[in-house]
Design a protein around this motif. Sequence first.
Motif, short mmCIF file in Angstrom:
data_model
loop_
_atom_site.label_atom_id
_atom_site.label_comp_id
_atom_site.label_asym_id
_atom_site.label_seq_id
_atom_site.Cartn_x
_atom_site.Cartn_y
_atom_site.Cartn_z
N ALA A 135 36.22 16.03 161.28
CA ALA A 135 37.61 16.15 160.81
C ALA A 135 38.15 17.56 160.97
O ALA A 135 39.36 17.77 161.00
N GLY A 136 37.27 18.54 161.09
CA GLY A 136 37.72 19.92 161.27
C GLY A 136 37.93 20.30 162.72
O GLY A 136 38.15 21.47 163.04
N ASN A 137 37.84 19.30 163.61
CA ASN A 137 38.10 19.54 165.03
C ASN A 137 39.30 18.70 165.45
O ASN A 137 39.28 17.48 165.32
N ASN A 172 43.12 30.06 162.45
CA ASN A 172 43.10 30.09 160.99
C ASN A 172 42.25 28.99 160.35
O ASN A 172 42.46 28.64 159.19
N GLY A 173 41.30 28.47 161.09
CA GLY A 173 40.34 27.56 160.47
C GLY A 173 40.75 26.10 160.46
O GLY A 173 40.06 25.28 159.85
N ASN A 174 41.83 25.76 161.14
CA ASN A 174 42.30 24.38 161.08
C ASN A 174 41.89 23.50 162.26
O ASN A 174 41.85 22.28 162.11
N ALA A 197 30.18 21.09 167.24
CA ALA A 197 30.18 20.46 165.91
C ALA A 197 29.34 19.18 165.93
O ALA A 197 28.56 18.92 165.01
N VAL A 251 27.51 24.74 161.59
CA VAL A 251 28.74 24.91 162.36
C VAL A 251 29.79 25.62 161.52
O VAL A 251 30.00 25.31 160.34
N ILE A 252 30.42 26.63 162.11
CA ILE A 252 31.47 27.38 161.41
C ILE A 252 32.61 27.65 162.40
O ILE A 252 32.44 27.51 163.60
N ASP A 253 33.75 28.05 161.88
CA ASP A 253 34.87 28.46 162.73
C ASP A 253 34.73 29.96 163.01
O ASP A 253 34.82 30.78 162.09
N LEU A 294 34.34 11.74 159.79
CA LEU A 294 34.50 12.70 158.70
C LEU A 294 33.94 14.06 159.10
O LEU A 294 34.56 15.10 158.87
N TYR A 295 32.77 14.06 159.72
CA TYR A 295 32.13 15.32 160.11
C TYR A 295 33.00 16.09 161.11
O TYR A 295 33.04 17.32 161.08
N SER A 333 34.52 26.55 167.16
CA SER A 333 33.26 26.25 166.46
C SER A 333 32.05 26.86 167.16
O SER A 333 31.90 26.76 168.38
N GLY A 341 39.13 23.99 164.77
CA GLY A 341 37.74 23.85 165.17
C GLY A 341 37.44 24.16 166.64
O GLY A 341 36.29 24.04 167.07
#
Lengths: 291, 158
Positions: free
Chosen positions: B133-135, B45-47, B112, B59-61, B130-131, B52, B49
């Motif tokens: 953070a989605g992983n 659900n995109g949390n 990523a 980079v996207i999920d 920060l970059y 990726s 990564g």
Amino acid sequence: MNAFDYEAPQSVDEAISLLSAGNGNVGILAGGTDLIAQLKEGRKIDLMLDLKQIPEATALSFDEDSGLSIGAATSCSKIYGYDVVQSRYPALVDCTSLIGSIQIQNRGTVGGNFCNASPAADTPPAVIVLGSTCRIAGPNGMREVAAEDFFTGPGQSVLQSGEFLVSIQVPTPAANSGAFFLRFIPRNEMDIAVANAAASVVLDSEKTTIQEARVAIGAVAPTPLLVADAGAALVGKAVDDEDAIEAACAASRAAARPISDMRGTIEQRIHLSGVLTRRAIQGAIQRAKES
Amino acid sequence: MPGKVHVTTTINGESVEFLCEPRQTILEVLRDQLDLTGTKEGCSNGNCGACSILVDGEVIDSCLMMGVEAEGQEIITIEGVASADGLHPLQQKFLEHAALQCGICTPGFIVAAKALLDQESDPSEERIRLYLAGNLCRCTGYDKIVRAVQDAASEMAE
Ligand SMILES: Cc1cc2nc3c(=O)[nH]c(=O)nc-3n(C[C@H](O)[C@H](O)[C@H](O)COP(=O)(O)OP(=O)(O)OC[C@H]3O[C@@H](n4cnc5c(N)ncnc54)[C@H](O)[C@@H]3O)c2cc1C
Ligand code: FES
Ligand code: FES
């Protein structure tokens, strides 16, 4: 996920005919960061309508007379990466660059953020204080709605069935103006706002007096709110008039009608509405001084 | 029952055609149909990564992108990160710094981090954190991952 069809229309007209052609439940797809997650959780659609082949929906352009046009399916990273946005619309950088993660910003859009209509959405406050207009296409042609009038309740907007959001038009910033957005979350990134706020101001040529002001707050009511009283409290006042700024904060606290949930309590959110309003106003004034 | 859609795309530099149902995510297509199982599914659900991938360099999920959306795009997965000459510096540095334990997050982190280093040759530690953070990583505590990315960046700058 239940089975559905997929169409990627090439024009607004084609999209409108697909929306009205008895296609059942249509799921409009921009970046999919809300829609696809919802489909996995059981939302049922018959047709997925991808907007990303429609030129008007993916355009991102600026014109001194008409301002900034943000296609509803333009990703957040395209928006904050656009040099005009960086130089003239920093409040749009504030909000689009803190949505989710890089992965989410590369897909998610302001249009999707608006149409999903979460009360805690991060882009509406800035888009509202900038005086923006939503351009909506439907079977009877185009109509325009002020950004602050777009939302009608949690998950609900003025969009009627058969309509979709094509773009958001943001006016050219006035001389000596500034705008600022911020949110409160318990960590630095990847969270949903406990509360958020944006402000915009136009100063006189000396940059000492506030001539126009707008304040909007989010995550503290069923919809993002333009707090007209907060803006009014600042008009005609000196930029360092503490009483005026406190009056604006009080107006935001009075406008907030939050709920308590896992992220925050009613009391905390009302308090935050005031704190964030103050910081947003101070940030907007600072940017106006530097403009 | 809606029909399958024919999709033509580029994956790791090669032209690829596949048939998929509109309800299949690109993650499902990659893993279940194209046998590219390096891309992992964590949260779906995109949390996290873990899934990726790069689409046109961004980079996207992949759990939040449909397979049909791959039409005409250029996709890079973890399988496309190493070259014929050997591992990518990021992969090498992840090994050297022991920046992985169970490894399920690793393909996502490397993809990523590659997106970051393709755009910025000398990111600060703060920028890297920060970059990325989605992983999410359940094992390493992130420090070794950040060191590995910093080290790869310096090596690539040489
Ligand atoms: C991990 C994660 C973190 C997130 N963090 C944040 C955050 O920090 N702040 C925040 O505000 N949000 C956040 N979100 C929510 C989401 O990413 C944003 O709301 C995003 O802006 C949605 O845009 P989208 O293009 O992906 O929308 P989509 O998923 O494509 O669409 C959203 C909804 O709007 C409808 N829709 C989309 N475009 C149109 C249109 N043009 N006309 C009519 N209807 C339309 C869709 O049918 C759907 O119902 C997060 C989501 C995830 C998965
Ligand atoms: S599996 Fe896609 S973000 Fe977790
Ligand atoms: S190494 Fe196990 S989750 Fe990262």
